[in-house]
Scaffold this active site. Sequence first.
Site, mmCIF file in Angstrom:
data_model
loop_
_atom_site.group_PDB
_atom_site.id
_atom_site.type_symbol
_atom_site.label_atom_id
_atom_site.label_comp_id
_atom_site.label_asym_id
_atom_site.label_seq_id
_atom_site.Cartn_x
_atom_site.Cartn_y
_atom_site.Cartn_z
ATOM 1 N N ASP A 47 -31.589 -3.507 -148.423
ATOM 2 C CA ASP A 47 -32.240 -2.541 -149.313
ATOM 3 C C ASP A 47 -31.595 -1.172 -149.089
ATOM 4 O O ASP A 47 -31.104 -0.881 -147.997
ATOM 5 C CB ASP A 47 -33.753 -2.461 -149.009
ATOM 6 N N ASP A 73 -26.586 0.161 -150.554
ATOM 7 C CA ASP A 73 -26.809 0.364 -151.985
ATOM 8 C C ASP A 73 -25.942 -0.661 -152.722
ATOM 9 O O ASP A 73 -24.710 -0.668 -152.547
ATOM 10 C CB ASP A 73 -26.389 1.810 -152.338
ATOM 11 N N VAL A 74 -26.561 -1.525 -153.530
ATOM 12 C CA VAL A 74 -25.805 -2.601 -154.180
ATOM 13 C C VAL A 74 -24.740 -2.087 -155.150
ATOM 14 O O VAL A 74 -23.829 -2.825 -155.510
ATOM 15 C CB VAL A 74 -26.729 -3.608 -154.921
ATOM 16 N N ASN A 100 -31.682 -9.253 -156.437
ATOM 17 C CA ASN A 100 -33.007 -8.815 -156.881
ATOM 18 C C ASN A 100 -33.105 -7.302 -157.074
ATOM 19 O O ASN A 100 -33.926 -6.821 -157.852
ATOM 20 C CB ASN A 100 -34.034 -9.294 -155.839
ATOM 21 N N TYR A 167 -32.584 -1.056 -169.437
ATOM 22 C CA TYR A 167 -33.229 -2.134 -168.669
ATOM 23 C C TYR A 167 -33.044 -3.511 -169.317
ATOM 24 O O TYR A 167 -32.543 -4.440 -168.684
ATOM 25 C CB TYR A 167 -34.707 -1.816 -168.459
ATOM 26 N N LYS A 171 -30.694 -6.659 -168.026
ATOM 27 C CA LYS A 171 -31.298 -7.947 -167.646
ATOM 28 C C LYS A 171 -30.725 -9.092 -168.483
ATOM 29 O O LYS A 171 -30.522 -10.197 -167.971
ATOM 30 C CB LYS A 171 -32.818 -7.881 -167.779
ATOM 31 N N THR A 202 -46.367 -5.215 -158.412
ATOM 32 C CA THR A 202 -45.548 -4.853 -157.234
ATOM 33 C C THR A 202 -45.626 -3.331 -157.082
ATOM 34 O O THR A 202 -46.148 -2.642 -157.974
ATOM 35 C CB THR A 202 -44.070 -5.240 -157.441
#
Length: 276
Positions: A47, A73-74, A100, A167, A171, A202
């Site tokens: 994360d 950081d991805v 994710n 977004y 996706k 969440t």
Amino acid sequence: MQSASSQPQAWLDLSGRVGVVTGAGRGIGAEAARQLASAGAAVAVLDCDAVAAADVAGEIERRGGRAVGIAADVSREDEIRAACTQVRQELGSCDVLVNNAALVGYAGPLMDGDLAQWNRMLSVNLTGALLCTRAFGAQMIAGGRGGSIINVASICGHLPLPSGGAYSVGKAGLMMLARMLALELAQHGIRCNSVSPGLVRTPATEAAYDDAAVASARQQMVPVGRVAGPQDLADVIVFLASSRSGYINGQDILVDGGLSQTLMGLVPKPTQPMRA
Ligand SMILES: NC(=O)c1ccc[n+]([C@@H]2O[C@H](COP(=O)([O-])OP(=O)(O)OC[C@H]3O[C@@H](n4cnc5c(N)ncnc54)[C@H](O)[C@@H]3O)[C@@H](O)[C@H]2O)c1
């Protein structure tokens, strides 16, 4: 008494496997990391929030699992390469990758939205998954044991999210990325699929559920009568990680309690019933 083989952990046995979950400091990613560990995998909790990653990894270890928290950081290739080296040294080579990590939220209309925000969202939500797949996928190939890659997409990749900025686009791209990688990596015994959550409670979405009217209206929209929790998604992720899903490749599994199927029920009908 249940026999060992009838217990879920045995049915979905991941012992000896190494899982990497991005965005695992909280929410769906944290639960996926916990459940992969419960199924026997050693887990890298990755994360950009170092404290959250360490907390989740510590919790898994206190319960008897094996885990390491990794701050990365991805969207940063250098950080993902370093994370990859750390995973190999501390846990062994990666067998399961869960892409994710994402920026979640509303970004405004497309026609006059901030381009920097658009680019940032795509760099985390879409390119980040590619960078992680390149790094950890190479480890899977070198390990020679096959593997499973799971992209966490969204119902919003199937249906447009108004004012969602990049977004929904990201996706939808993430699902296609899984399908393309499924073809490219099958020769190495690596499967690639995606999971699309519907409404999930969440930390990212908690503010919406603080409003009792919104929470109740959302619940009523879902045919199964409730909003999902992270566990609902983690269950499917563990299944896709395990050999029990060994013939599922290049698919998206929509985990939405039937929400996406409700549109035709909303179409107004005449008061007099129409006969077939
Ligand atoms: N919650 C929902 O209703 C919902 C619905 C559909 C899809 N999803 C998807 O499920 C996934 C998880 O969602 P959530 O609700 O648990 O989100 P969340 O915001 O609660 O958790 C996301 C985690 O990702 C981390 N993260 C963000 N950017 C990162 C980066 N650049 N590098 C590394 N880590 C990063 C955050 O620190 C956080 O710990 C996301 O891909 C999201 O798009 C969620």
